[in-house]
Design a protein around this motif. Sequence first.
Motif, short mmCIF file in Angstrom:
data_model
loop_
_atom_site.label_atom_id
_atom_site.label_comp_id
_atom_site.label_asym_id
_atom_site.label_seq_id
_atom_site.Cartn_x
_atom_site.Cartn_y
_atom_site.Cartn_z
N LEU A 92 0.71 -1.06 0.11
CA LEU A 92 -0.10 -0.16 -0.14
C LEU A 92 0.73 1.18 -0.05
CD1 LEU A 92 -2.73 -0.81 2.63
CD2 LEU A 92 -3.03 -0.63 0.15
N GLY A 93 2.07 1.16 0.72
CA GLY A 93 2.86 2.30 0.82
C GLY A 93 3.58 2.85 -0.65
N LEU A 94 4.03 1.71 -1.35
CA LEU A 94 4.63 1.60 -2.48
C LEU A 94 3.54 2.39 -3.61
CD1 LEU A 94 6.96 -1.56 -2.77
CD2 LEU A 94 7.60 1.01 -2.39
N MET A 95 2.53 1.78 -3.60
CA MET A 95 1.30 2.22 -4.40
C MET A 95 0.97 3.67 -4.27
SD MET A 95 0.82 -0.47 -6.72
CE MET A 95 2.61 -0.52 -6.42
N GLY A 96 1.05 4.00 -2.90
CA GLY A 96 0.48 5.28 -2.45
C GLY A 96 1.45 6.17 -3.09
N LEU A 97 2.81 5.81 -2.95
CA LEU A 97 3.98 6.94 -3.57
C LEU A 97 3.83 7.01 -4.96
CD1 LEU A 97 6.96 5.90 -1.32
CD2 LEU A 97 6.02 7.98 -1.34
N LEU A 98 3.66 5.53 -5.61
CA LEU A 98 3.59 5.60 -6.77
C LEU A 98 2.44 6.70 -7.68
CD1 LEU A 98 4.34 4.41 -9.95
CD2 LEU A 98 2.93 2.40 -9.43
N VAL A 99 1.11 6.59 -6.99
CA VAL A 99 0.01 7.36 -7.51
C VAL A 99 -0.19 8.72 -6.91
CG1 VAL A 99 -2.54 7.38 -7.51
CG2 VAL A 99 -1.39 5.16 -7.63
N PHE A 100 -0.07 8.85 -5.80
CA PHE A 100 -0.14 10.22 -5.00
C PHE A 100 1.09 11.11 -5.14
CE2 PHE A 100 -3.48 7.32 -3.01
CZ PHE A 100 -4.69 8.14 -3.57
#
Length: 341
Positions: free
Chosen positions: A154-162
């Motif tokens: 979730l952290g990696l996806m959050g950094l990638l998206v937001f």
Amino acid sequence: MGQRLRALTGSAVGPFVSVLVAFIGLLVIIFFIGRILPIDPVLSIVGDQADASTYEQVAREMGLDKSLLQQFLIYVSDALHGNFGQARLTGNLVWSDIRAVFPATIELATCAIVIGALIGIPFGVIAAVNRGKTLDHVLRIVMLMGHSAPIFWLGLMGLLVFYAALHWVGGSGQLSLYNMDIVPRVTGFITIDALLSGDTDVFWDAINHLVLPASILGYSSTAFIGRMTRSFMLDQLTQEYITAARVKGLSRRQVIWGHAFRNIRVQLLTVLALAYGGLLEGTVLVESVFSWPGLGQYFTNALLIGDMNAVMAATLLMGSIFLGLNLLSDILYRVLDPRTR
């Protein structure tokens, strides 16, 4: 009044004794884990090129030539006095390092528990009120995803998206590079220190970096808070006083929030305390993903280089906080709910 005070004091003795026993057990477990791990604390200091005399001298200075019981008693005495030795990771005293990094973890976990409560409690109430309906299933799935999805993913996806794609939030760390070391550290909490210094630019930069890791960490606690809230509400909604309130003509809002929810607030204190303790212990992965300079990252870096002084101190601190929160919630539960005395 005096009788009530004696009742409260007597009811608090049991939980305090239980926490004290648990703390002693925690000390024992941490000590022996530190001894059975395949990491030689002497070699981590002198290096594998040191001669035998140097190795033996350092071992004596560390008390490793004594019996296991003597070593344990020395460890307990040092721990109670806040003496955890020197950190190989930084060269500073371990307790000094922990005091420097722990405020960042508290700041992150506190924001996370606020987010988790703001999402989880309303979701749990709404799901209970709509039990078995589509909305109930949807909310339970949303909460379950927060509990099931790996937090580092979730952290990696959050950094990638937001961060990388949308540029809505700051990246890793507590601050942007151009704002580092501008605000003097007074409390250790970067947002509070920025406000105390009157630097709103640093404050909003800190908030910009805090919002994503706190949201992800808070979302992971939403499932636990929401599930427990739903369970408590379902139990209350089947009680006779709820039926009586409806017969009296009270509105749906009054029945749900003024009666049912009011009677679960004390139980929610325990849930929030447990969730908060879990967040303090569970920041390791989030802090690693976001390069957050807190206790979790300090613990991870110390573990990677075999710095057992730092590892054992961080573990003891996190375990002690969890025990303390349990004791506090138990006492508050007994104070606020006379039925439990």
